[in-house]
Design an enzyme around this catalytic site. Structure first.
Site, PDB file in Angstrom:
ATOM      1  N   HIS A   1       0.852  -1.191   0.000  1.00 44.90           N
ATOM      2  CA  HIS A   1       0.000   0.000   0.000  1.00 44.90           C
ATOM      3  C   HIS A   1       0.885   1.237   0.000  1.00 44.90           C
ATOM      4  O   HIS A   1       1.934   1.249   0.623  1.00 44.90           O
ATOM      5  CB  HIS A   1      -0.904   0.006   1.244  1.00 44.90           C
ATOM      6  CG  HIS A   1      -2.085   0.898   1.073  1.00 44.90           C
ATOM      7  ND1 HIS A   1      -2.040   2.229   1.358  1.00 44.90           N
ATOM      8  CD2 HIS A   1      -3.330   0.630   0.616  1.00 44.90           C
ATOM      9  CE1 HIS A   1      -3.223   2.753   1.084  1.00 44.90           C
ATOM     10  NE2 HIS A   1      -4.024   1.814   0.634  1.00 44.90           N
TER      11      HIS A   1
ATOM     12  N   ASP B   1      -7.806  -5.519   0.112  1.00 44.22           N
ATOM     13  CA  ASP B   1      -8.278  -6.170  -1.110  1.00 44.22           C
ATOM     14  C   ASP B   1      -8.016  -7.679  -1.103  1.00 44.22           C
ATOM     15  O   ASP B   1      -8.634  -8.427  -1.856  1.00 44.22           O
ATOM     16  CB  ASP B   1      -7.620  -5.533  -2.349  1.00 44.22           C
ATOM     17  CG  ASP B   1      -8.152  -4.121  -2.577  1.00 44.22           C
ATOM     18  OD1 ASP B   1      -9.116  -3.744  -1.884  1.00 44.22           O
ATOM     19  OD2 ASP B   1      -7.594  -3.405  -3.422  1.00 44.22           O
TER      20      ASP B   1
HETATM   21  N1  CMC Z   1       4.244  -7.479  -4.673  1.00 47.97           N
HETATM   22  C1  CMC Z   1       5.583  -7.519  -4.772  1.00 47.97           C
HETATM   23  N2  CMC Z   1       6.396  -6.462  -4.566  1.00 47.97           N
HETATM   24  C2  CMC Z   1       5.805  -5.310  -4.241  1.00 47.97           C
HETATM   25  C3  CMC Z   1       4.415  -5.199  -4.108  1.00 47.97           C
HETATM   26  C4  CMC Z   1       3.633  -6.346  -4.339  1.00 47.97           C
HETATM   27  N3  CMC Z   1       2.296  -6.308  -4.222  1.00 47.97           N
HETATM   28  N4  CMC Z   1       4.102  -3.917  -3.772  1.00 47.97           N
HETATM   29  C5  CMC Z   1       5.262  -3.238  -3.713  1.00 47.97           C
HETATM   30  N5  CMC Z   1       6.306  -4.097  -3.994  1.00 47.97           N
HETATM   31  C6  CMC Z   1       7.732  -3.785  -3.981  1.00 47.97           C
HETATM   32  C7  CMC Z   1       8.160  -3.024  -5.224  1.00 47.97           C
HETATM   33  O1  CMC Z   1       8.580  -3.918  -6.229  1.00 47.97           O
HETATM   34  C8  CMC Z   1       9.284  -2.168  -4.680  1.00 47.97           C
HETATM   35  O2  CMC Z   1      10.415  -2.983  -4.529  1.00 47.97           O
HETATM   36  P1  CMC Z   1      11.904  -2.354  -4.698  1.00 47.97           P
HETATM   37  O3  CMC Z   1      12.071  -1.399  -3.538  1.00 47.97           O
HETATM   38  O4  CMC Z   1      12.816  -3.509  -4.661  1.00 47.97           O
HETATM   39  O5  CMC Z   1      11.901  -1.650  -6.028  1.00 47.97           O
HETATM   40  C9  CMC Z   1       8.803  -1.804  -3.270  1.00 47.97           C
HETATM   41  O6  CMC Z   1       7.932  -2.885  -2.875  1.00 47.97           O
HETATM   42  C10 CMC Z   1       8.057  -0.495  -3.182  1.00 47.97           C
HETATM   43  O7  CMC Z   1       7.046  -0.532  -4.179  1.00 47.97           O
HETATM   44  P2  CMC Z   1       6.414   0.737  -4.854  1.00 47.97           P
HETATM   45  O8  CMC Z   1       5.882   0.340  -6.191  1.00 47.97           O
HETATM   46  O9  CMC Z   1       7.366   1.887  -4.784  1.00 47.97           O
HETATM   47  O10 CMC Z   1       5.255   1.080  -3.859  1.00 47.97           O
HETATM   48  P3  CMC Z   1       4.001   1.902  -4.202  1.00 47.97           P
HETATM   49  O11 CMC Z   1       3.681   2.684  -3.005  1.00 47.97           O
HETATM   50  O12 CMC Z   1       4.158   2.683  -5.464  1.00 47.97           O
HETATM   51  O13 CMC Z   1       2.941   0.753  -4.497  1.00 47.97           O
HETATM   52  C11 CMC Z   1       0.983  -0.450  -4.655  1.00 47.97           C
HETATM   53  C12 CMC Z   1       1.727   0.621  -3.874  1.00 47.97           C
HETATM   54  C13 CMC Z   1      -0.383  -0.655  -4.014  1.00 47.97           C
HETATM   55  C14 CMC Z   1       0.780   0.004  -6.109  1.00 47.97           C
HETATM   56  C15 CMC Z   1       1.782  -1.752  -4.655  1.00 47.97           C
HETATM   57  O14 CMC Z   1       2.018  -2.165  -3.332  1.00 47.97           O
HETATM   58  C16 CMC Z   1       1.143  -2.866  -5.441  1.00 47.97           C
HETATM   59  O15 CMC Z   1       1.352  -2.954  -6.646  1.00 47.97           O
HETATM   60  N6  CMC Z   1       0.328  -3.768  -4.781  1.00 47.97           N
HETATM   61  C17 CMC Z   1      -0.379  -4.822  -5.471  1.00 47.97           C
HETATM   62  C18 CMC Z   1      -1.696  -4.288  -6.012  1.00 47.97           C
HETATM   63  C19 CMC Z   1      -2.690  -4.057  -4.908  1.00 47.97           C
HETATM   64  O16 CMC Z   1      -2.933  -4.897  -4.047  1.00 47.97           O
HETATM   65  N7  CMC Z   1      -3.319  -2.887  -4.983  1.00 47.97           N
HETATM   66  C20 CMC Z   1      -4.353  -2.498  -4.040  1.00 47.97           C
HETATM   67  C21 CMC Z   1      -3.843  -1.467  -3.129  1.00 47.97           C
HETATM   68  S1  CMC Z   1      -4.988  -1.126  -1.807  1.00 47.97           S
HETATM   69  C22 CMC Z   1      -6.232  -0.196  -2.566  1.00 47.97           C
HETATM   70  C23 CMC Z   1      -5.902   1.237  -2.616  1.00 47.97           C
HETATM   71  O17 CMC Z   1      -6.077   1.931  -1.592  1.00 47.97           O
HETATM   72  O18 CMC Z   1      -5.488   1.707  -3.681  1.00 47.97           O
END
Ligand code: CMC
Length: 456
Positions: A344, A400
Site C-alpha cells: 500500500h 483487497d
Molecule cells: N508485490 C511484490 N512487490 C511489491 C508489491 C507487491 N504487491 N508492492 C510493492 N512491492 C515492492 C516493489 O517492487 C518495490 O520494490 P523495490 O524497492 O525492490 O523496487 C517496493 O515494494 C516499493 O514498491 P512501490 O511500487 O514503490 O510502492 P508503491 O507505493 O508505489 O505501491 C501499490 C503501492 C499498491 C501500487 C503496490 O504495493 C502494489 O502494486 N500492490 C499490489 C496491487 C494491490 O494490491 N493494490 C491495491 C492497493 S490497496 C487499494 C488502494 O487503496 O489503492
C-alpha cells in the site's frame, strides 16, 4: 578537486545553517530556509501543517544562469513528483490515515467505532455532510436516493447490449455514461452554464443521483450477467443497499445487507486515493458528478488499485493450493509479477480494515470455510508476514486480499467484486467533491518536466 570544493562549500553552509538556527530561527517560526547553490540566494518558505505551498518555489528563479529553454528558468523551480508520492493536491477534513500507526478515521470517528455502531448510510451522511444523521435526516437521505433509483430504459438497453462476460467495470462505465446522457440537464456544458459551483442544493441533488445511479447500474449488470430479468425497485423506506439487493433478485437477504453495510463502511473513503483523484480531476473542470464517476471507474479498475480485488481472486484460483502459493511467491520475489492484495502506498503496517474484514468473515464462517481457496489466502497472509522480501520493504496484506472472500461468501459472482467496491467508494469521492465545490474553482492541471528536444 571539484568534489573537495563542493565538500568545503557544504561544510561552510552547514555552519551557516547552524548559526541561522541558533540565532534567527525559533521553534515557533514555521519557515523553511532554502539556499539555491546555483546563486547562493536564500529563500524563506512558510510551513503550514508540515506542508509547503509548491507555488512558493516559483520564486526560486536563478535568472542569468545558463539553462535549456525547456527548463523554464523564468517560471521558477518546479516540483517533480511522479505518482504524487509526496504531493498533496488539497486540504481536506474528511478522512485521515496514519499509515505508520495503522489508523483510519472518517471525520472525527475511528473506523472501528463506525463499523461497530453505525451502518453504511450513516457513514455516507457523515462523510458527505460532516455529521452522523439524525433519524429524520437518515430517512430523508434514504428517500432522496431511492427517488432517483429509476433508470431510463436506454440505460438498461446499453447495459444489456454488452456480452455478460465483458469486463464488468466497462459495463458499469457505459451504464453510468448512459445515465448521465439520459439526464442531460445535469451536464453543465450541455445545459449552457456551470451548475454545481457554490450551489449546495445542486451538489446535493448530484450526490443523491450519483449514489442511486451507481447502485442501480451495478444491479442491472448483475442481473444481465446472471441471465435474470431486471426489475427496478426504489422503496423510499429502504436503504440503497436493500434496494440494490432486491433489484439483484435477492429480496430479504438480511445476511448480505448486514455484511455489505460493514464492508462498504470499510471502503467508503480512503483519502484522495487514485480513483477519487480521477473523479476530482474531472470535477475540477466543473464536470457533472456522474461523468466524474465514469472517470473514477476507469481509474479504479486498474490492477494496482480497485482491480486488485478481482485480480487477487483470479490469482488464488490459479495458485489452487499451498504449493501453488510457493511457486507464485518465487515469481513475485524474482520481480516477474506483483502479489495482488499486498502493499500500500500509505500503510507501512497493518491495514486497519483487515481486523474488521476478519470479523465479517467470521460472521459468514460457514460459507467462508467452504471456499477451497481459503488455504491459499491464509498461506499468502502467513508468507507476507514472515518473508524478508515483504518485511524488509514494509509490505503487508491490504484489504483487497480478503474483501473478495467476503463477497464470495455472500454468493456474489467474482465479476462483480470490483464494481461493488467501487459503488462503496463512490460515497467518498462525492464527499470530496462536495468539499471542493465549497471552494473557489481550481483546475487540476499538473506540470511536467520536458526532457525532449526543443524545436529551433
Ligand atoms: N508485490 C511484490 N512487490 C511489491 C508489491 C507487491 N504487491 N508492492 C510493492 N512491492 C515492492 C516493489 O517492487 C518495490 O520494490 P523495490 O524497492 O525492490 O523496487 C517496493 O515494494 C516499493 O514498491 P512501490 O511500487 O514503490 O510502492 P508503491 O507505493 O508505489 O505501491 C501499490 C503501492 C499498491 C501500487 C503496490 O504495493 C502494489 O502494486 N500492490 C499490489 C496491487 C494491490 O494490491 N493494490 C491495491 C492497493 S490497496 C487499494 C488502494 O487503496 O489503492
Amino acid at each position: 578537486m571539484a568534489a573537495t570544493v563542493h565538500s568545503f562549500i557544504k561544510l561552510l553552509l552547514d555552519f551557516y545553517y547552524y548559526l541561522l538556527n541558533k540565532v534567527f530561527v525559533f521553534p515557533s517560526l514555521e519557515k523553511l530556509w532554502v539556499i539555491d547553490l546555483r546563486t547562493f540566494r536564500p529563500y524563506s518558505i512558510s510551513i503550514n501543517h508540515n506542508a509547503v505551498q509548491a507555488t512558493e518555489f516559483r520564486k526560486i528563479s536563478p535568472l542569468g544562469i545558463t539553462a535549456s529553454p525547456q527548463d523554464h528558468i523564468a517560471k521558477g523551480l518546479t516540483l517533480l513528483d511522479p505518482g504524487f508520492r509526496n504531493t498533496a493536491v488539497g486540504e481536506s477534513r474528511i478522512t485521515h490515515i496514519d499509515g505508520n500507526r495503522g489508523l483510519l478515521q472518517y471525520r472525527q470517528y475511528s473506523i472501528s467505532y463506525l463499523v461497530t455502531h453505525h451502518d453504511y448510510e450513516d457513514v455516507v451522511h457523515l462523510l458527505v455532510w460532516g455529521h452522523l444523521p439524525t433519524l429524520d435526516e437518515k430517512l430523508n437521505f434514504r428517500s432522496r436516493v431511492a427517488k432517483q433509483m429509476v433508470p431510463d430504459q436506454s440505460i438498461i438497453r446499453v447495459i444489456q447490449a454488452f456480452s455478460p462476460d465483458a469486463p464488468a467495470y466497462l459495463i458499469v462505465a457505459a451504464g453510468l455514461t448512459a445515465w448521465a446522457a439520459s439526464d442531460p440537464d445535469s451536464v453543465p456544458v450541455y445545459r449552457g452554464y456551470s451548475i454545481y459551483e457554490k450551489d449546495s442544493n445542486a451538489v446535493d441533488e448530484g450526490i443523491y443521483r450519483s449514489l442511486a445511479a451507481f447502485a442501480t447500474v451495478v444491479a442491472i449488470m448483475a442481473c444481465h450477467q446472471q441471465g435474470k430479468p431486471f426489475t427496478p425497485h426504489a422503496d423510499p423506506t429502504l436503504s440503497t443497499i436493500e434496494n440494490m439487493l432486491i433489484m439483484m433478485g435477492r429480496p430479504h437477504d438480511r445476511q448480505a445487507a448486514s455484511a455489505l453495510n460493514k464492508l462498504w463502511i470499510l471502503f467508503a473513503d480512503h483519502e484522495i486515493t487514485n480513483s477519487t483523484a480521477a473523479f476530482l480531476n474531472a470535477t475540477s473542470c466543473l464536470s457533472d458528478p456522474i461523468s466524474a464517476c465514469v472517470a473514477s471507474v476507469a481509474s479504479g479498475n486498474g490492477p494496482l488499485h480497485g482491480g486488485a480485488i478481482d485480480l487477487a481472486y483470479k490469482r488464488f484460483k490459479q495458485m489452487r493450493n499451498k504449493e501453488g502459493v510457493r511457486k507464485h511467491m518465487a515469481d513475485v520475489k524474482a520481480k516477474k509479477t506483483r502479489l495482488m492484495g499486498v502493499g500500500h502506498r500509505v500503510y507501512r503496517t497493518i491495514d486497519p480494515r483487515i481486523p474488521h474484514l476478519h470479523s465479517i468473515m467470521a460472521d459468514l464462517e460457514t460459507n467462508v470455510s467452504q471456499n477451497p481457496l481459503l488455504d491459499v489466502v491464509l498461506e499468502i497472509d502467513r508468507t507476507v508476514a514472515e518473508d524478508p522480501y515483504f518485511t524488509s520493504r514494509k509490505l503487508s496484506i491490504n484489504a483487497d486480499l480478503y474483501s473478495s472472500f467476503a463477497y464470495a461468501a455472500l454468493g456474489f459472482d467474482p465479476r462483480i467484486f470490483t464494481p461493488l467496491a467501487m459503488t462503496a467508494r463512490c460515497a467518498g469521492a462525492l464527499a470530496h467533491w462536495r468539499e471542493s465545490m465549497n471552494q473557489p474553482p481550481c483546475l487540476w492541471r499538473p506540470r511536467q518536466v520536458f526532457t525532449g528536444e526543443v524545436a529551433s
